[in-house]
Design a protein around this motif. Structure first.
Motif, PDB file in Angstrom:
ATOM      1  N   HIS A  17      75.039  57.301  22.865  1.00 13.26           N
ATOM      2  CA  HIS A  17      76.082  58.022  22.781  1.00 13.26           C
ATOM      3  C   HIS A  17      76.039  59.605  23.330  1.00 13.26           C
ATOM      4  O   HIS A  17      76.997  60.158  24.509  1.00 13.26           O
ATOM      5  CB  HIS A  17      77.200  58.254  21.482  1.00 13.26           C
ATOM      6  N   ASP A  41      77.815  50.971  13.706  1.00 15.12           N
ATOM      7  CA  ASP A  41      78.619  51.217  14.958  1.00 15.12           C
ATOM      8  C   ASP A  41      79.418  52.565  15.117  1.00 15.12           C
ATOM      9  O   ASP A  41      79.689  53.052  13.651  1.00 15.12           O
ATOM     10  CB  ASP A  41      79.263  50.713  15.582  1.00 15.12           C
ATOM     11  N   ILE A  64      82.288  55.497  15.597  1.00 10.49           N
ATOM     12  CA  ILE A  64      82.987  55.969  17.219  1.00 10.49           C
ATOM     13  C   ILE A  64      82.183  57.402  17.711  1.00 10.49           C
ATOM     14  O   ILE A  64      82.522  58.609  16.939  1.00 10.49           O
ATOM     15  CB  ILE A  64      84.195  55.927  16.690  1.00 10.49           C
ATOM     16  N   GLN A 119      87.022  58.168  22.543  1.00 16.14           N
ATOM     17  CA  GLN A 119      87.251  56.881  22.075  1.00 16.14           C
ATOM     18  C   GLN A 119      86.378  55.700  21.812  1.00 16.14           C
ATOM     19  O   GLN A 119      87.023  54.336  22.748  1.00 16.14           O
ATOM     20  CB  GLN A 119      89.559  56.455  22.117  1.00 16.14           C
ATOM     21  N   ASP A 163      82.868  53.592  21.072  1.00 21.84           N
ATOM     22  CA  ASP A 163      82.039  53.174  19.656  1.00 21.84           C
ATOM     23  C   ASP A 163      80.809  52.899  20.704  1.00 21.84           C
ATOM     24  O   ASP A 163      80.699  52.617  21.947  1.00 21.84           O
ATOM     25  CB  ASP A 163      82.432  51.798  19.072  1.00 21.84           C
ATOM     26  N   THR A 215      91.704  58.134  14.049  1.00 20.71           N
ATOM     27  CA  THR A 215      91.630  56.508  14.331  1.00 20.71           C
ATOM     28  C   THR A 215      92.979  56.754  14.568  1.00 20.71           C
ATOM     29  O   THR A 215      93.305  57.103  14.385  1.00 20.71           O
ATOM     30  CB  THR A 215      91.130  56.403  13.365  1.00 20.71           C
TER      31      THR A 215
END
Length: 708
Positions: A41, A162, A164, A169, A171, A248
């Motif tokens: 990320h 996983d 997010i 938005q 993953d 979410t």
């Protein structure tokens, strides 16, 4: 000689598709993120990457500069022309300031002990249920003091998860230990959300017991066989850990599953939309649009309900409900998904929608079609049990089976173009669909009867639940078996029964020559003989006595020569009807016209019908010839002679030959012109009973004034 696989990274290992890697923009070599301390990320934030060797000369990597707070790509220039995207800081701020309809309008608040399968069967499971009093719900969880570090201890820090990135938005994968480090750290440069940690295969599974209602209704728990070729789906136990500001976007849980959701500590806010036909159509269009992240779906429907779920509350969300979730403060929650019988049609609708939207397999219910086949097989047994017990199934089950039949047919047709079969090996799909359809048709006919009465005896019936315990189902099967035994128990004999037994005794004295064939053929013939009528089967038991001499004296049957030609013909015709007589050795048959059996001094000659001798049934193969012995004697004389030269007969059944295609089968034989045993008519299947054959004997024997 094959070239050696190229080696990468400072660890000099071959490429591994399962591990994240990043390329150095200077030396163009690739490195594992875990080897150079770069999380996946984080990689999206790097503009120019320098590996550890290159940054010594060229300096550290160059990072991207943020230019906006409302777009997934935070480097886009902020000129005010781009709309806000879901999950960004600006979006979260606007969402918290929005007003929504109260969740109390659709929420059903209940005590834990009241939430049972029987309650849901009676009232339906179409609205969300909130439970604050946990007693009786069956849910067992760690105490609220259970922390994210405890999760790492029970699950293991090396487990890859996983995560997010909420602002984008998107993953990415990382180790659980890295996520826990992020969660407990002082600095959170990003908003990361963990919602897909399924821990059924870890030590933490022992700390969580699923609510009874979810356990008892679950398709996986009730119908998934232990010997299934497909791996069992594990979707019942999830741990969700999110920091403040996690979001979410609107979604329907995979496969239309229902959800149980408990907040251990912290708080969650649900935005709920009911699955009406119009809302589902809007949802599918929104999900497939190119600007999905720029449109708040709650604005496209008539009503979107806001439901706050505080610490200690359990929420049950039914099939197909469209919902988004905001984490208003750091939170740990537990939840699980389950398929069930109450909303089969809606579950199938959601699954087909996922296929149309081309949802990746990672985000779909594992082996959804396979479990539907297992469910169909079990529901067929359930419907049969209810029909045998004269108990009508509940409406939701009938409607669910109808929807399931349609889906199974569609999947079978799809196999032609998309061979991705999930049909279990031990299930015959076409047969299963046919049997289910028959049960539904039976129920449709039964609907014309009063709903609360048994169509047989008119008594009130019990509405059976499909979630009865295993013990209850076993008890019902035992009761049915007992009733079947009682039904088959011997009963007082009626006059017809006495007559039937006497007829069988008469037929047991009819002899046929031994089968002089090889054992394999004999076993086949015996198998076929076992399928003929009761009287013929009884005659088969006495094949070893191969001489027939029947006469009637003072109303009693004794062994003698046939009393008259017509009686013998009737007996032969009766055996022919049963398929028991046929010449076994064609070499013994004369090539010329057959000599009638009465050619000896036993009786006067009689005219032979044009259709052949009267004792041969039209379904026998070969030429219609009278059986003759090797000496040319008539068949009646051959029956009088006891010895190895006696002619043999065998059962000739056309079904022993391989069936022909309908287009290649010969036309059916015409009925015989004359046959004293059948009166010129081909007996219908199942009609040549022992009583009827005795009736033929009586009619034929009337001229002799003999009564059996």
């Amino acid at each position: 000689v094959m070239a050696a696989a190229p080696l990468y990274c400072v660890c000099r290992q071959p490429y591994d598709v399962s591990r994240f890697m990043i390329e150095c923009d200077i030396c163009k070599d690739w490195f594992h993120g875990s080897c150079v301390q770069v999380e996946e990320h984080h990689a999206v934030d790097i503009d120019v990457y320098h590996c550890p060797n290159c940054d010594v000369v060229n300096g550290p990597s160059l990072m991207k500069r943020r230019t906006n707070w409302h777009r997934h790509d935070y480097t886009e220039p902020d000129d005010g022309s781009k709309p806000v995207q879901a999950g960004t800081a600006v979006f979260i701020s606007q969402l918290q300031n929005r007003s929504f309809a109260s969740g109390e309008e659709v929420l059903v608040r209940m005590q834990g002990e009241s939430v049972t399968p029987r309650y849901l069967e009676k009232h339906g499971f179409s609205q969300p249920i909130a439970v604050t009093e946990m007693e009786g719900l069956g849910l067992r969880l760690p105490p609220p003091s259970f922390s994210v570090r405890d999760v790492e201890q029970y699950v293991g820090g090396n487990k890859v998860i996983d995560v997010i990135d909420v602002a984008r938005q998107a993953d990415s994968k990382m180790k659980l230990s890295e996520f826990i480090k992020y969660y407990t750290g002082d600095q959170r440069p990003k908003v990361l959300n963990l919602i897909s940690l399924e821990f059924s295969d870890t030590r933490m599974s022992e700390l969580v017991v699923v609510p009874d209602v979810a356990q008892q209704m679950s398709w996986v728990e009730n119908y998934w066989p232990d010997d299934s070729f497909f791996p069992k789906p594990f979707v019942q136990k999830y741990c969700l850990m999110g920091v403040k500001g996690c979001y979410t976007d609107f979604h329907i849980d995979f496969g239309g599953t229902s959800v149980w959701y408990h907040v251990l500590w912290g708080e969650k806010i649900f935005y709920l939309i009911p699955p009406t036909v119009a809302n589902l159509a809007l949802y599918e269009a929104w999900s497939s649009s190119t600007n999905q992240s720029e449109v708040f779906f709650g604005d496209k429907v008539d009503k979107c309900y806001k439901c706050v779920v505080p610490q200690g509350t359990t929420l049950l969300i039914p099939t197909g409900w469209i919902h988004a979730v905001l984490t208003s403060q750091d939170c740990m929650a537990f939840g699980g998904n389950f398929l069930h019988n109450l909303n089969i049609g809606m579950q199938l609708r959601c699954y087909e929608m996922e296929r149309r939207l081309k949802t990746p397999d990672l985000f779909k219910f594992p082996y959804f079609e396979a479990i539907c086949w297992y469910v169909a097989k079990n529901l067929l047994e359930t419907l049969k049990e209810l029909r045998e017990d004269s108990r009508p199934p509940q409406t939701y089950l009938v409607e669910g089976v109808k929807a399931l039949i349609g889906a199974l047919k569609t999947w079978l047709k799809r196999e032609v173009t998309e061979p991705t079969s999930e049909v279990p090996d031990h299930i015959r799909p076409n047969h299963l669909i046919k049997e289910l359809t028959k049960e539904v048709r039976y129920l449709e006919v039964r609907e014309q009867q009063p709903a609360d009465q048994d169509p047989v005896c008119g008594q009130a019936v019990y509405q059976k639940t499909s979630f009865d315990s295993y013990g209850a189902r076993r008890a019902r099967r035992a009761a049915r078996k007992l009733r079947e035994q009682q039904r088959l128990a011997p009963k007082a004999s009626s006059n017809l029964d006495v007559l039937e037994r006497h007829t069988r005794e008469v037929l047991r004295r009819l002899e046929v020559g031994p089968l002089e064939e090889d054992p394999a053929f004999c076993s086949t013939v015996h198998g076929k003989l076992n399928k003929v009528s009761t009287a013929s089967a009884a005659a088969l038991e006495f094949l070893e006595d191969n001489h027939l001499r029947l006469t009637l004296v003072n109303g009693r049957i004794i062994r003698e020569r046939p009393t008259s030609p017509s009686t013998a013909e009737a007996i032969q015709g009766m055996l022919s009807m049963a398929g028991l007589l046929c010449p076994s050795d064609p070499q013994k048959e004369a090539p010329g016209p057959p000599e009638p059996w009465w050619s000896g001094p036993e009786g006067p000659p009689m005219p032979t019908p044009a259709g052949g001798p009267p004792h041969l049934h039209p379904r026998l193969h070969g030429d219609a010839k009278s059986p003759m012995d090797s000496q040319g004697n008539s068949s009646s004389e051959a029956w009088d002679h006891r010895g190895p030269e006696t002619d043999t007969y065998q059962y000739c059944d056309p079904s022993m030959s391989p069936p022909l295609h309908p287009s290649k089968r010969p036309a059916p034989n015409p009925p015989p012109i004359s046959n004293q045993a059948t009166k010129g008519k081909r007996p219908k299947k199942g009609m040549a009973t022992a009583k009827q054959r005795l009736s033929k004997i009586l009619k034929i024997s009337r001229h002799s004034r003999v009564f059996v």
